[in-house]
Design a protein around this motif. Sequence first.
Motif, short mmCIF file in Angstrom:
data_model
loop_
_atom_site.label_atom_id
_atom_site.label_comp_id
_atom_site.label_asym_id
_atom_site.label_seq_id
_atom_site.Cartn_x
_atom_site.Cartn_y
_atom_site.Cartn_z
N LYS A 169 0.84 -1.20 0.00
CA LYS A 169 0.00 0.00 0.00
C LYS A 169 0.88 1.24 0.00
O LYS A 169 1.74 1.39 0.85
N GLY A 170 0.63 2.14 -0.94
CA GLY A 170 1.40 3.36 -1.01
C GLY A 170 0.82 4.42 -0.10
O GLY A 170 -0.19 4.23 0.59
N SER A 171 1.45 5.58 -0.12
CA SER A 171 1.01 6.70 0.70
C SER A 171 0.12 7.62 -0.11
O SER A 171 0.02 7.51 -1.34
N VAL A 172 -0.51 8.58 0.57
CA VAL A 172 -1.31 9.58 -0.12
C VAL A 172 -0.47 10.37 -1.13
O VAL A 172 -0.90 10.57 -2.27
N PRO A 173 0.76 10.82 -0.76
CA PRO A 173 1.58 11.50 -1.78
C PRO A 173 1.88 10.63 -2.99
O PRO A 173 2.01 11.15 -4.11
N ASP A 174 2.00 9.32 -2.80
CA ASP A 174 2.23 8.43 -3.94
C ASP A 174 1.07 8.49 -4.93
O ASP A 174 1.27 8.58 -6.15
N VAL A 175 -0.15 8.45 -4.41
CA VAL A 175 -1.34 8.49 -5.28
C VAL A 175 -1.45 9.83 -5.98
O VAL A 175 -1.65 9.90 -7.21
N LEU A 176 -1.30 10.91 -5.24
CA LEU A 176 -1.48 12.24 -5.83
C LEU A 176 -0.36 12.57 -6.82
O LEU A 176 -0.58 13.34 -7.76
N SER A 177 0.81 12.01 -6.63
CA SER A 177 1.95 12.32 -7.50
C SER A 177 1.82 11.71 -8.89
O SER A 177 2.50 12.14 -9.82
N VAL A 178 0.97 10.70 -9.05
CA VAL A 178 0.85 10.06 -10.37
C VAL A 178 -0.30 10.64 -11.19
O VAL A 178 -0.42 10.33 -12.37
N ILE A 179 -1.13 11.48 -10.58
CA ILE A 179 -2.27 12.03 -11.32
C ILE A 179 -1.77 12.96 -12.43
O ILE A 179 -0.97 13.85 -12.20
N LYS A 180 -2.26 12.74 -13.63
CA LYS A 180 -2.04 13.67 -14.73
C LYS A 180 -3.31 14.48 -14.92
O LYS A 180 -4.37 13.92 -15.17
N GLY A 181 -3.17 15.78 -14.82
CA GLY A 181 -4.33 16.64 -14.96
C GLY A 181 -4.39 17.65 -13.83
O GLY A 181 -3.61 17.60 -12.87
N PRO A 182 -5.32 18.61 -13.93
CA PRO A 182 -5.46 19.67 -12.93
C PRO A 182 -6.24 19.18 -11.73
O PRO A 182 -7.24 18.47 -11.87
#
Length: 639
Positions: A169-182
């Motif tokens: 399980k990754g961290s919250v920054p891991d999830v948000l860092s991969v998002i492409k888009g605004p």
Amino acid sequence: MCGIALLVSGIRIDLSALNIDSISSSSKTHPVFSLDDLKAALERRGPDSLGTKNLLLPLHSNNSIPGNTWISSVNEESHVLDNGSNISESFAELVFLGATLQLRGVAPLSQPLVDSSANILVYNGEIFGGIEVGSDDNDTEILMKSLGNCCSCRSHEHKTTCDFNGQGKGSVPDVLSVIKGPWALIYWQDSSKTLWFGRDSFGRRSLLVHWPTMEDPRFLLSSVSPTSSSLQDSDFEVENGTNGIRFWEELSCGIYSMSVHATKSDGRFLGDIKKHEWTNVMLKELIDWQRVFIEPEPAQLNFSRSRTLPAELDISSSSSVLVLAQNVLTALRESMMRRISLHNIFQAQKETVPVAVLFSGGLDSMIIAALLDQCLDPNYEIDLLNVSFDGESAPDRISAEAGVKELRRVAPLRRWRLVHIDADLSKLTWETKHVLSLINPANTYMDLNIGIALWLAARGEGWTCEERDNGIDEDKHVNYTSRARILLVGSGADEQCAGYGRHRTKYRHESWLGLHEEMKLDMQRIWKRNLGRDDRCIADSGKEARFPFLDEDVIRTLLDIPLWEVADLDQPSGKGDKKILREVAQMLGLHNAAILPKRAIQFGSRIARESNRKNFGSNRAANQASAGSVVINVPSYFS
């Protein structure tokens, strides 16, 4: 999406990790914003739904915070008053607000979202990549599931990725860092008692913050600065557009966390706020603006300048020359596809014009319009929104008329509609006051002029020429209001391709390396100078701004190209600036647009000229005073 907000009361917030102090405001009278003020500001954005959720945190003597029993829905009322003073010392309260302009998904969605683990999410953004979202899915729901799977082992305390004891399980920054888009986001992770918030790495969605002060100890986040209902004096309401700077500031791009716990000394709640590193290496390279090839060898520059695109492009003879431009064109076309893919909600609404273009007829907007035609179902019409403060004589109106003719030549089967949005600055008193509030904390004449032009464009109210079976009757004008909910904007093209006059000045004094550093600076501050302001002005009319030139893959593609192929500022204006985009325009058949010089919206629409005459007496006096950077003196502006 549409807008989000948060009010936090009853928590003493430690900002030491951010090097921010809780400082008393210098204003004797400071604005106080209530929950109703925030609701009213979000409702102006024309959402399909607006919801609130209350989170009460009871204080217990054993310094532990119990589980999931304190979440309650709030529909009409909240415990929070103007300064949170009525909150019991045994409670802390977080109020989440989410306004949804639904553009994706087949089922209606209301925010805030609350999952079975008592996590709460309000999200204003789009996921164009990084996390898989099906064509029938809503990206907010998908993001909620991804965040719900994150570890809860106080991962905010670590600068590296947390692996949750090897369970994957990754961290919250891991999830948000991969998002492409605004995106801009506020997320409560119940298991770790942590509030997460932030905005994407380029700041394409607005998020304002009020750090606690002595006068107002609350912590607030909001997509937009509301008008304070506690100050009824009309003069102050106007002035609040600039005085509110002391209250709100643009949240710098990044991921933040606030860990909530009870102190042993006095048993009160304490929130430790920290900022986190992005964990995506490729994203960090974009943020750092890492370009490999900056300074050319003389032979490389000579070869580059020897290449000229023929007026009528011959791909077979120029293929070796056009590889770089083709790469940019491909990246832009894919960016456009991601931003206008018509999800099923469009089919349900039966929109005839789902997407519009902020249109000056210049290079950037012509490229966007031509690419939109290639990517959008041919059954849809395309609105081209053009603002003028000088009728048919404004430079942007003239170039827009020429531009739509060129678009009809390259795409004759598309139904193009040029929407003429005419304005008289002297008659926009209420509108100007309102935009002053929207651009806050921006506060210069240039910010206001751009904000008014964008706000009028987003409203889409104007006129168009009557269409007949045999063509356009230019002598017959028909009132028209664009209903498109997505507005494509050319932001980011000038910053990445050396389109501003200051780029030429920097190059003249400091050559290629100086130009590179100036472009890097522009991209790293675009969130503060442009995008937050622009997002607030456009979203106020229930429209969502999308920026094809600020797609992560487009940015990467442009950084991979040698700087001297992106721009050559030894060449004249209209040729060397944004050189690579001029080659793209040629490839699209936009031969006239490919040679147009840069012209900013405030000058092309002539709002700057009208503003200069009104506030400085003449353009000459305004230029001598560097009017664009002058902070607005609101009482004198409306006197």
